[in-house]
Design an enzyme around this catalytic site. Structure first.
Site, PDB file in Angstrom:
ATOM      1  N   GLU A  67       7.052   8.636  14.277  1.00 18.77           N
ATOM      2  CA  GLU A  67       7.349   7.779  12.836  1.00 18.77           C
ATOM      3  C   GLU A  67       8.285   8.730  11.827  1.00 18.77           C
ATOM      4  O   GLU A  67       8.804   8.270  11.240  1.00 18.77           O
ATOM      5  CB  GLU A  67       6.022   7.338  12.035  1.00 18.77           C
ATOM      6  CG  GLU A  67       5.181   6.383  12.805  1.00 18.77           C
ATOM      7  CD  GLU A  67       5.698   5.046  12.471  1.00 18.77           C
ATOM      8  OE1 GLU A  67       6.608   4.888  11.657  1.00 18.77           O
ATOM      9  OE2 GLU A  67       4.946   4.101  13.007  1.00 18.77           O
ATOM     10  N   HIS A  82       4.638   5.261   6.843  1.00 20.18           N
ATOM     11  CA  HIS A  82       3.821   5.480   8.065  1.00 20.18           C
ATOM     12  C   HIS A  82       3.532   7.065   8.435  1.00 20.18           C
ATOM     13  O   HIS A  82       2.569   7.515   8.456  1.00 20.18           O
ATOM     14  CB  HIS A  82       4.217   4.785   9.338  1.00 20.18           C
ATOM     15  CG  HIS A  82       4.487   3.156   8.888  1.00 20.18           C
ATOM     16  ND1 HIS A  82       5.164   2.422   9.788  1.00 20.18           N
ATOM     17  CD2 HIS A  82       3.981   2.485   7.865  1.00 20.18           C
ATOM     18  CE1 HIS A  82       5.068   1.142   9.339  1.00 20.18           C
ATOM     19  NE2 HIS A  82       4.451   1.284   8.025  1.00 20.18           N
ATOM     20  N   THR A  92       4.916  -0.918  18.881  1.00 21.37           N
ATOM     21  CA  THR A  92       4.152   0.088  18.120  1.00 21.37           C
ATOM     22  C   THR A  92       3.218  -0.565  17.329  1.00 21.37           C
ATOM     23  O   THR A  92       2.163  -0.211  17.041  1.00 21.37           O
ATOM     24  CB  THR A  92       5.035   0.516  16.668  1.00 21.37           C
ATOM     25  OG1 THR A  92       6.082  -0.679  16.441  1.00 21.37           O
ATOM     26  CG2 THR A  92       6.155   1.656  17.077  1.00 21.37           C
ATOM     27  N   GLU A 131       8.933   1.702   6.323  1.00 22.14           N
ATOM     28  CA  GLU A 131       8.509   2.375   7.486  1.00 22.14           C
ATOM     29  C   GLU A 131       8.172   4.164   6.885  1.00 22.14           C
ATOM     30  O   GLU A 131       7.315   4.570   7.691  1.00 22.14           O
ATOM     31  CB  GLU A 131       9.582   2.349   8.476  1.00 22.14           C
ATOM     32  CG  GLU A 131       9.601   1.047   9.444  1.00 22.14           C
ATOM     33  CD  GLU A 131       8.463   1.041  10.462  1.00 22.14           C
ATOM     34  OE1 GLU A 131       8.052   1.906  10.851  1.00 22.14           O
ATOM     35  OE2 GLU A 131       8.470  -0.004  10.796  1.00 22.14           O
ATOM     36  N   ASP A 142       2.062  -3.765   9.287  1.00 14.99           N
ATOM     37  CA  ASP A 142       3.370  -3.670   8.909  1.00 14.99           C
ATOM     38  C   ASP A 142       4.251  -3.569   9.980  1.00 14.99           C
ATOM     39  O   ASP A 142       5.333  -4.433  10.002  1.00 14.99           O
ATOM     40  CB  ASP A 142       3.745  -2.254   8.451  1.00 14.99           C
ATOM     41  CG  ASP A 142       3.483  -2.124   6.670  1.00 14.99           C
ATOM     42  OD1 ASP A 142       3.267  -2.812   6.161  1.00 14.99           O
ATOM     43  OD2 ASP A 142       3.629  -0.772   6.393  1.00 14.99           O
ATOM     44  N   GLU A 143       4.003  -2.996  11.185  1.00 14.81           N
ATOM     45  CA  GLU A 143       4.840  -3.355  12.357  1.00 14.81           C
ATOM     46  C   GLU A 143       4.841  -4.588  13.044  1.00 14.81           C
ATOM     47  O   GLU A 143       6.019  -5.158  13.374  1.00 14.81           O
ATOM     48  CB  GLU A 143       4.334  -2.357  13.503  1.00 14.81           C
ATOM     49  CG  GLU A 143       4.106  -1.006  13.062  1.00 14.81           C
ATOM     50  CD  GLU A 143       5.510  -0.222  12.994  1.00 14.81           C
ATOM     51  OE1 GLU A 143       6.379  -0.898  12.853  1.00 14.81           O
ATOM     52  OE2 GLU A 143       5.323   1.207  12.643  1.00 14.81           O
ATOM     53  N   TRP A 173       0.817  -1.174   0.133  1.00 21.42           N
ATOM     54  CA  TRP A 173       0.046   0.138   0.111  1.00 21.42           C
ATOM     55  C   TRP A 173       0.800   1.350  -0.151  1.00 21.42           C
ATOM     56  O   TRP A 173       1.921   1.381   0.547  1.00 21.42           O
ATOM     57  CB  TRP A 173      -0.814   0.033   1.186  1.00 21.42           C
ATOM     58  CG  TRP A 173      -0.414   0.023   2.468  1.00 21.42           C
ATOM     59  CD1 TRP A 173       0.188  -0.921   3.529  1.00 21.42           C
ATOM     60  CD2 TRP A 173       0.158   1.300   3.285  1.00 21.42           C
ATOM     61  NE1 TRP A 173       0.825  -0.673   4.256  1.00 21.42           N
ATOM     62  CE2 TRP A 173       0.946   0.870   4.628  1.00 21.42           C
ATOM     63  CE3 TRP A 173       0.079   2.759   3.048  1.00 21.42           C
ATOM     64  CZ2 TRP A 173       1.445   1.711   5.486  1.00 21.42           C
ATOM     65  CZ3 TRP A 173       0.622   3.467   4.098  1.00 21.42           C
ATOM     66  CH2 TRP A 173       1.152   2.902   5.108  1.00 21.42           C
ATOM     67  N   GLU A 224       8.924  -3.015  17.769  1.00 25.41           N
ATOM     68  CA  GLU A 224       8.222  -3.235  16.766  1.00 25.41           C
ATOM     69  C   GLU A 224       6.938  -3.925  17.402  1.00 25.41           C
ATOM     70  O   GLU A 224       5.847  -3.629  16.874  1.00 25.41           O
ATOM     71  CB  GLU A 224       8.836  -4.209  15.826  1.00 25.41           C
ATOM     72  CG  GLU A 224       9.880  -3.578  14.802  1.00 25.41           C
ATOM     73  CD  GLU A 224       9.631  -2.535  13.921  1.00 25.41           C
ATOM     74  OE1 GLU A 224       8.306  -2.050  14.051  1.00 25.41           O
ATOM     75  OE2 GLU A 224      10.207  -2.141  13.140  1.00 25.41           O
ATOM     76  N   HIS A 232       7.341  -6.444  10.718  1.00 26.34           N
ATOM     77  CA  HIS A 232       8.736  -6.334  10.949  1.00 26.34           C
ATOM     78  C   HIS A 232       9.053  -6.834  12.454  1.00 26.34           C
ATOM     79  O   HIS A 232      10.376  -7.170  12.424  1.00 26.34           O
ATOM     80  CB  HIS A 232       8.986  -4.611  11.144  1.00 26.34           C
ATOM     81  CG  HIS A 232       8.537  -4.085   9.828  1.00 26.34           C
ATOM     82  ND1 HIS A 232       8.220  -2.727   9.643  1.00 26.34           N
ATOM     83  CD2 HIS A 232       8.631  -4.556   8.657  1.00 26.34           C
ATOM     84  CE1 HIS A 232       7.934  -2.149   8.459  1.00 26.34           C
ATOM     85  NE2 HIS A 232       8.232  -3.424   7.456  1.00 26.34           N
TER      86      HIS A 232
END
Length: 389
Positions: free
Chosen positions: A129, A170, A223, A167, A252-253, A84, A220, A256
């Protein structure tokens, strides 16, 4: 990577910061203390700068794992064309002016009922971020895994660059959404970002990738929790688009986190005592959060105040801190870890017994806070409005 993330302001027992991973742990003291009035993430006390604490021979551990990293870590990245992008969630500036304006109006209508304190924590997430250059710089201080040329084909370097690129979306997305909402003072936010990047961060990782990957594993996970909670609050507050944004960032976090935790798992396999000592080292220091030097030019206690709001709203709490520790203990199977030296077993006992102690101390801190009565602080990010802490 890093969102707001409050941390218990605890004084954990520990050894001198300059020791390397092979030195003997001191006996563990039974007492821990919390500062009042609440458990929150505050700047760490000034401490000696310790550098390159990993014994030189340990660099070979990471060199020997390059093939493994290519097969087990890099696949957790996604191709750019499958990811995305911020524009997927935002009003389309290519539309005719009236249509674009209507999309912005709808965005403002959705955010109109969200409370001021929600914007405090969302802005804190966004600012943290946006300080991404600091985090890439920090990872590139780690011996044995840094990007030596800026475009190295080493898998550790490839991971760091691609992680940074993922990242980067974000902060871009959250900043633009906040800008269009009209609910925040973008000038003060921009100043805070510049102050934070200029200040840097000191997570206590000492150029040591053992410490660095323990830190990023915890971060991570934190978050992931934080963005997930801002998603829940946005949904409850009537903005399903913002909820989807925060939830997508949380996903996403989580991916990761999986990568960094997988690295620590491998270190526990190939060097159990070294990895166990590193985990204990970071937990003794406490996980200093990435925006602990946050400042807007006005409030020297900005990060403490911001973290207190996050704690009160349930976005990130001391219980979350303990939950993350327990989650990682379980994921890494630390209680069942074998092949440890005496030092390693001491570290194992300390880490595996820490979460209940944090929870008990937090209960006492909460009771002290209740006796002090309500407190509040003004935030420049929301035009100096006051919110409860």
């Amino acid at each position: 990577m890093q969102a707001l993330i409050a941390v218990p302001t605890q004084s954990l027992p520990g050894t001198p910061r300059g020791r390397n991973l092979t030195r003997r742990l001191r006996p563990l003291r039974s007492s821990l203390t919390f500062r009042q009035p609440t458990v929150s993430a505050v700047a760490a006390p000034a401490r000696p700068q310790v550098t390159h604490s990993m014994p030189p021979e340990k660099v070979e551990v990471f060199k020997s794992l390059e093939g493994w990293a290519s097969e087990s870590v890099l696949p957790l990245l996604k191709p750019v064309e499958e990811l995305w992008q911020p524009q997927d969630f935002l009003p389309d500036p290519a539309l005719p002016f009236d249509a674009f304006s209507e999309q912005v109006r709808k965005l403002r209508d959705r955010t109109a009922e969200l409370p001021d304190e929600y914007f405090v924590v969302l802005v804190g997430d966004m600012i943290t971020e946006d300080a991404l250059p600091t985090y890439q710089t920090m990872i590139n201080t780690l011996d044995g895994v840094r990007d030596e040329t800026g475009a190295s084909a080493n898998p550790w370097a490839m991971w760091t660059r691609s992680w940074t690129a993922e990242e980067n979306r974000h902060g871009d997305l959250l900043r633009t959404y906040l800008y269009l909402s009209g609910r925040v003072d973008m000038l003060m936010i921009e100043k805070t970002v510049q102050y934070l990047i200029s200040a840097g961060m000191d997570p206590g990782t000492e150029n040591n990738p053992y410490l660095g990957f323990v830190y990023t594993s915890f971060q991570e996970r934190a978050t992931f929790v934080s963005h997930g909670n801002t998603a829940r609050l946005a949904k409850d507050g009537g903005d399903p688009i913002l909820a989807r944004i925060c939830g997508t960032i949380a996903a996403d976090e989580k991916r990761h986190e999986n990568a960094y935790s997988r690295i620590v798992e491998k270190l526990l396999e190939v060097d159990p005592t070294g990895a166990m000592l590193a985990i204990a080292d970071m937990m003794r220091k406490k996980i200093t959060m990435p925006a602990h030097l946050m400042y807007d030019g006005r409030d020297p206690r900005l990060f403490e105040h911001f973290s207190a709001v996050a704690q009160r709203m349930g976005v990130y709490t001391a219980d979350d801190y303990a939950d993350i520790l327990e989650f990682l203990i379980g994921r890494w199977r630390l209680e069942k870890l074998e092949g440890l030296t005496g030092e390693g077993r001491l570290a194992q006992d300390f880490v595996c017994g820490l979460a209940p102690r944090i929870r008990k101390l937090q209960e006492r801190a909460d009771e002290r806070a209740r006796k002090m009565g309500p407190q509040s602080a003004s935030f420049s990010w929301i035009f100096n409005k006051e919110v409860a802490l």
